[in-house]
Motif scaffolding. Sequence first.
Motif, PDB file in Angstrom:
ATOM      1  N   MET A   1      -5.235   4.413  14.418  1.00  0.00           N
ATOM      2  CA  MET A   1      -4.395   3.214  14.405  1.00  0.00           C
ATOM      3  C   MET A   1      -4.444   2.572  13.024  1.00  0.00           C
ATOM      4  SD  MET A   1      -4.689  -0.183  16.756  1.00  0.00           S
ATOM      5  CE  MET A   1      -3.371  -1.376  16.792  1.00  0.00           C
ATOM      6  N   SER A   2      -3.300   2.221  12.489  1.00  0.00           N
ATOM      7  CA  SER A   2      -3.207   1.605  11.175  1.00  0.00           C
ATOM      8  C   SER A   2      -2.996   0.109  11.317  1.00  0.00           C
ATOM      9  CB  SER A   2      -2.047   2.236  10.387  1.00  0.00           C
ATOM     10  OG  SER A   2      -1.850   1.560   9.167  1.00  0.00           O
ATOM     11  N   LEU A   3      -3.948  -0.678  10.802  1.00  0.00           N
ATOM     12  CA  LEU A   3      -3.869  -2.131  10.869  1.00  0.00           C
ATOM     13  C   LEU A   3      -3.547  -2.704   9.496  1.00  0.00           C
ATOM     14  CD1 LEU A   3      -7.018  -3.016  13.036  1.00  0.00           C
ATOM     15  CD2 LEU A   3      -4.638  -2.923  13.774  1.00  0.00           C
ATOM     16  N   LEU A   4      -2.748  -3.753   9.474  1.00  0.00           N
ATOM     17  CA  LEU A   4      -2.406  -4.448   8.240  1.00  0.00           C
ATOM     18  C   LEU A   4      -2.633  -5.933   8.460  1.00  0.00           C
ATOM     19  CD1 LEU A   4      -0.960  -4.384   5.381  1.00  0.00           C
ATOM     20  CD2 LEU A   4       1.128  -4.919   6.649  1.00  0.00           C
ATOM     21  N   ALA A   5      -3.323  -6.588   7.527  1.00  0.00           N
ATOM     22  CA  ALA A   5      -3.614  -8.008   7.662  1.00  0.00           C
ATOM     23  C   ALA A   5      -3.049  -8.787   6.493  1.00  0.00           C
ATOM     24  CB  ALA A   5      -5.114  -8.250   7.762  1.00  0.00           C
ATOM     25  N   PHE A   6      -2.380  -9.885   6.785  1.00  0.00           N
ATOM     26  CA  PHE A   6      -1.958 -10.815   5.749  1.00  0.00           C
ATOM     27  C   PHE A   6      -3.148 -11.692   5.382  1.00  0.00           C
ATOM     28  CE2 PHE A   6       2.113  -9.535   7.372  1.00  0.00           C
ATOM     29  CZ  PHE A   6       2.930  -9.543   6.253  1.00  0.00           C
ATOM     30  N   GLY A   7      -3.416 -11.813   4.080  1.00  0.00           N
ATOM     31  CA  GLY A   7      -4.561 -12.568   3.593  1.00  0.00           C
ATOM     32  C   GLY A   7      -5.534 -11.662   2.873  1.00  0.00           C
ATOM     33  N   GLN A   8      -6.047 -12.138   1.742  1.00  0.00           N
ATOM     34  CA  GLN A   8      -7.059 -11.376   1.005  1.00  0.00           C
ATOM     35  C   GLN A   8      -8.232 -12.235   0.576  1.00  0.00           C
ATOM     36  OE1 GLN A   8      -5.051  -9.296  -2.251  1.00  0.00           O
ATOM     37  NE2 GLN A   8      -5.070  -7.388  -1.082  1.00  0.00           N
ATOM     38  N   THR A   9      -7.977 -13.503   0.274  1.00  0.00           N
ATOM     39  CA  THR A   9      -9.033 -14.356  -0.268  1.00  0.00           C
ATOM     40  C   THR A   9      -9.736 -15.201   0.791  1.00  0.00           C
ATOM     41  OG1 THR A   9      -7.430 -16.118  -0.751  1.00  0.00           O
ATOM     42  CG2 THR A   9      -7.848 -14.502  -2.495  1.00  0.00           C
ATOM     43  N   GLY A  10      -9.142 -15.343   1.964  1.00  0.00           N
ATOM     44  CA  GLY A  10      -9.743 -16.158   3.009  1.00  0.00           C
ATOM     45  C   GLY A  10     -10.969 -15.510   3.629  1.00  0.00           C
ATOM     46  N   GLN A  11     -11.729 -16.311   4.360  1.00  0.00           N
ATOM     47  CA  GLN A  11     -12.987 -15.832   4.937  1.00  0.00           C
ATOM     48  C   GLN A  11     -12.774 -14.677   5.911  1.00  0.00           C
ATOM     49  OE1 GLN A  11     -16.062 -19.052   5.777  1.00  0.00           O
ATOM     50  NE2 GLN A  11     -14.188 -20.277   5.845  1.00  0.00           N
ATOM     51  N   VAL A  12     -11.828 -14.833   6.835  1.00  0.00           N
ATOM     52  CA  VAL A  12     -11.596 -13.782   7.829  1.00  0.00           C
ATOM     53  C   VAL A  12     -10.975 -12.554   7.173  1.00  0.00           C
ATOM     54  CG1 VAL A  12     -10.404 -13.173   9.962  1.00  0.00           C
ATOM     55  CG2 VAL A  12     -11.407 -15.459   9.703  1.00  0.00           C
ATOM     56  N   ALA A  13     -10.059 -12.771   6.232  1.00  0.00           N
ATOM     57  CA  ALA A  13      -9.419 -11.644   5.550  1.00  0.00           C
ATOM     58  C   ALA A  13     -10.445 -10.784   4.819  1.00  0.00           C
ATOM     59  CB  ALA A  13      -8.364 -12.161   4.573  1.00  0.00           C
ATOM     60  N   LYS A  14     -11.406 -11.424   4.184  1.00  0.00           N
ATOM     61  CA  LYS A  14     -12.449 -10.659   3.490  1.00  0.00           C
ATOM     62  C   LYS A  14     -13.261  -9.817   4.467  1.00  0.00           C
ATOM     63  CE  LYS A  14     -13.132 -13.417  -0.702  1.00  0.00           C
ATOM     64  NZ  LYS A  14     -12.966 -12.276  -1.640  1.00  0.00           N
ATOM     65  N   GLU A  15     -13.536 -10.369   5.638  1.00  0.00           N
ATOM     66  CA  GLU A  15     -14.289  -9.614   6.643  1.00  0.00           C
ATOM     67  C   GLU A  15     -13.434  -8.495   7.244  1.00  0.00           C
ATOM     68  OE1 GLU A  15     -17.397  -9.747   7.096  1.00  0.00           O
ATOM     69  OE2 GLU A  15     -17.843 -11.587   5.987  1.00  0.00           O
ATOM     70  N   ARG A  18     -13.643  -5.640   4.954  1.00  0.00           N
ATOM     71  CA  ARG A  18     -14.935  -4.956   5.118  1.00  0.00           C
ATOM     72  C   ARG A  18     -14.917  -4.007   6.315  1.00  0.00           C
ATOM     73  NH1 ARG A  18     -19.741  -9.451   4.192  1.00  0.00           N
ATOM     74  NH2 ARG A  18     -19.595  -9.539   1.910  1.00  0.00           N
ATOM     75  N   LEU A  19     -14.089  -4.335   7.289  1.00  0.00           N
ATOM     76  CA  LEU A  19     -13.965  -3.479   8.471  1.00  0.00           C
ATOM     77  C   LEU A  19     -12.978  -2.339   8.254  1.00  0.00           C
ATOM     78  CD1 LEU A  19     -13.909  -6.217  11.277  1.00  0.00           C
ATOM     79  CD2 LEU A  19     -15.824  -4.717  10.660  1.00  0.00           C
ATOM     80  N   GLY A  20     -12.428  -2.258   7.059  1.00  0.00           N
ATOM     81  CA  GLY A  20     -11.516  -1.164   6.739  1.00  0.00           C
ATOM     82  C   GLY A  20     -10.058  -1.462   6.972  1.00  0.00           C
ATOM     83  N   VAL A  21      -9.739  -2.725   7.263  1.00  0.00           N
ATOM     84  CA  VAL A  21      -8.339  -3.109   7.478  1.00  0.00           C
ATOM     85  C   VAL A  21      -7.663  -3.310   6.125  1.00  0.00           C
ATOM     86  CG1 VAL A  21      -6.802  -4.851   8.462  1.00  0.00           C
ATOM     87  CG2 VAL A  21      -8.902  -4.197   9.671  1.00  0.00           C
ATOM     88  N   GLN A  22      -6.462  -2.786   5.965  1.00  0.00           N
ATOM     89  CA  GLN A  22      -5.693  -3.011   4.755  1.00  0.00           C
ATOM     90  C   GLN A  22      -5.248  -4.461   4.712  1.00  0.00           C
ATOM     91  OE1 GLN A  22      -2.027  -0.801   4.461  1.00  0.00           O
ATOM     92  NE2 GLN A  22      -1.394  -1.823   2.578  1.00  0.00           N
ATOM     93  N   THR A  23      -5.513  -5.153   3.606  1.00  0.00           N
ATOM     94  CA  THR A  23      -5.128  -6.558   3.484  1.00  0.00           C
ATOM     95  C   THR A  23      -4.047  -6.731   2.426  1.00  0.00           C
ATOM     96  OG1 THR A  23      -6.942  -6.981   1.908  1.00  0.00           O
ATOM     97  CG2 THR A  23      -7.385  -7.393   4.252  1.00  0.00           C
ATOM     98  N   VAL A  24      -3.199  -7.716   2.646  1.00  0.00           N
ATOM     99  CA  VAL A  24      -2.072  -7.995   1.764  1.00  0.00           C
ATOM    100  C   VAL A  24      -2.247  -9.380   1.151  1.00  0.00           C
ATOM    101  CG1 VAL A  24       0.434  -8.248   1.633  1.00  0.00           C
ATOM    102  CG2 VAL A  24      -0.582  -6.630   3.254  1.00  0.00           C
ATOM    103  N   GLY A  25      -2.221  -9.462  -0.162  1.00  0.00           N
ATOM    104  CA  GLY A  25      -2.393 -10.737  -0.844  1.00  0.00           C
ATOM    105  C   GLY A  25      -1.079 -11.366  -1.253  1.00  0.00           C
ATOM    106  N   ARG A  26      -1.184 -12.507  -1.923  1.00  0.00           N
ATOM    107  CA  ARG A  26       0.014 -13.251  -2.320  1.00  0.00           C
ATOM    108  C   ARG A  26       0.905 -12.459  -3.263  1.00  0.00           C
ATOM    109  NH1 ARG A  26      -4.021 -17.327  -2.829  1.00  0.00           N
ATOM    110  NH2 ARG A  26      -3.880 -18.906  -1.194  1.00  0.00           N
ATOM    111  N   ALA A  27       0.309 -11.623  -4.099  1.00  0.00           N
ATOM    112  CA  ALA A  27       1.114 -10.865  -5.057  1.00  0.00           C
ATOM    113  C   ALA A  27       2.074  -9.914  -4.353  1.00  0.00           C
ATOM    114  CB  ALA A  27       0.196 -10.089  -6.002  1.00  0.00           C
ATOM    115  N   GLU A  28       1.696  -9.477  -3.159  1.00  0.00           N
ATOM    116  CA  GLU A  28       2.531  -8.526  -2.414  1.00  0.00           C
ATOM    117  C   GLU A  28       3.439  -9.213  -1.402  1.00  0.00           C
ATOM    118  OE1 GLU A  28      -0.278  -4.750  -1.756  1.00  0.00           O
ATOM    119  OE2 GLU A  28      -1.279  -6.678  -1.411  1.00  0.00           O
TER     120      GLU A  28
END
Length: 281
Positions: A1-15, A18-28
């Motif tokens: 399963m491929s997961l994508l998360a909005f957020g890179q700098t927030g507390q939950v996004a950072k975690e 760490r769990l291997g979820v691809q995160t998307v930051g403001r630049a994207e």
Amino acid sequence: MSLLAFGQTGQVAKELARLGVQTVGRAEADLSDPQACADFIAATDANAIINAAAYTAVDRAETEEALAQTVNGDAPGAIALACAAKGIPLVHISTDYVFNGAGQAPFAPDHPTAPLGVYGRTKLAGEDAVRASGAAHAILRTSWVFSAHGANFVKTMLRLGAERDALTVVADQIGGPTSARAIAMACVTMAKALQSDHSKSGTYHFSGAPDVSWAEFARVIFKEAGLSVLVTDIPSSDYPTPAKRPLNSRLDCAATSAGFGIARPDWRAGLRDVLAEIQKP
């Protein structure tokens, strides 16, 4: 399963990262541009989305309502509509601030909402937009988030505790401190469950146990960190802020346990893990 998360700098996004979820930051894909977020989802091959990004400056929101509404209200709606169009589920993180904090009983997911300020109102607007989108979704309300990174109560107490031997801390606000790592793990579990069973869509609560006051939380932080700091209880009225905080942030998490097998985490264990990371040489 491929997961994508909005957020890179927030507390939950950072975690989540760490769990291997691809995160998307403001630049994207910046949540201040809802259409850009929708376009990003349209172009991705992810089969579930987690929205861990938000405008979280509770006091500043009182003078930046338009921006808070765009990020917390409009963008989640655009993300949810894009998820609906692709037939993929969305886990959207929300907050106890959608309630007015009255009483002492834990708030159930279906309890009437009544935000006290701009932050709560805009987060509620985001919830409503997600529900109206037609996407399979889990709205996950949580509270009192802490971690080893970002700005949070634990890090503030550690900084102040290293400088002072006595502090006054609000004691009439009660809630469940929740580690960002526990929230991230819950989001992943829920996203996976929703991917195979859209009937689990709904609003859920998730917070650490046991419920405590900020002052009690501070005492445990100092004890676990080995800091000798005298904490004196004060009422919220002695610490005025631009945005009013709910006195009761207790959340009834039974539906989350029943629907996804996710129990309330012991925040004291989460705190020890965070302190170990912060104090690691």
